[in-house]
Design an enzyme around this catalytic site. Sequence first.
Site, short mmCIF file in Angstrom:
data_model
loop_
_atom_site.label_atom_id
_atom_site.label_comp_id
_atom_site.label_asym_id
_atom_site.label_seq_id
_atom_site.Cartn_x
_atom_site.Cartn_y
_atom_site.Cartn_z
CG LEU A 101 -1.80 -1.09 1.47
CD1 LEU A 101 -2.60 -1.05 2.72
CD2 LEU A 101 -3.04 -1.05 0.42
CG ASP A 102 -0.01 4.98 -1.89
OD1 ASP A 102 -0.21 5.67 -0.81
OD2 ASP A 102 -0.94 5.03 -2.72
CE1 TYR A 103 5.96 7.30 4.68
CE2 TYR A 103 4.96 9.41 4.18
CZ TYR A 103 5.70 8.60 4.82
OH TYR A 103 6.44 9.29 5.97
#
Length: 242
Positions: A101-103
Amino acid sequence: MERLQKVIAHAGIASRRKAEQLISEGHVRVNGQVVKELGVKVGSNDKVEVDGIPIEREQPVYFLFYKPRGVLSAVSDDKGRKVVTDYFQQIEQRIYPVGRLDYETSGLLLLTNDGEFANLLMHPRNEIEKVYVAKVKGIPSKESLRSLQKGVRLEDGKTAPAKTKLLSMDKKKQTSIIELIIHEGKNRQVRRMFEAIGHNVLKLKRERYAALTLEGLSPGDGRELTAHEVKQLRTLANQGKK
């Protein structure tokens, strides 16, 4: 006794398919002898080496984690940012995230030390549903949502058909809450899909992965998957391969 390629995959060295290739090409030794046959089984007392490096054999473990925003889906970061494995420092095994999952995205993330299991889940052909809830700028039209359902063209190809549902809208603030269900895992895919229809994502959360949910968890919490849940995920992924 377990098949050699499975032992290598569980150690996180490579996927089972890659492990089979390593064996066939002569990169693997068992008790000092090169093994090129894929049917070989090894026990807990056998010494397995890949390119001369002994592998550490660990019991496979499987975790569900509620990733907070502002945390990397990684095991380390050269900039000193917080990573998901910082929340599992009490775990002896070398676990890593299944996909990412992105930042700035929060929500459900799986972690394991089982390379074969991770690769099985991540392969797009296995079509494991992932449910996201996005707060987006503006109020998408029915036509825009239908384009997501049909698949939109991104720079790395057209997305597979998705399911969408407009959960709520705020006409005064010009924002919407939308549920999006996909089974692919392209980099920043959900954000890019909404950008493609002209609605930037303001906030994003993954709420479900297959039948798994975040029920009972707060951001930063995790729990071990049950044996039944692991079996369900394997069965679901293997059905997708057919």
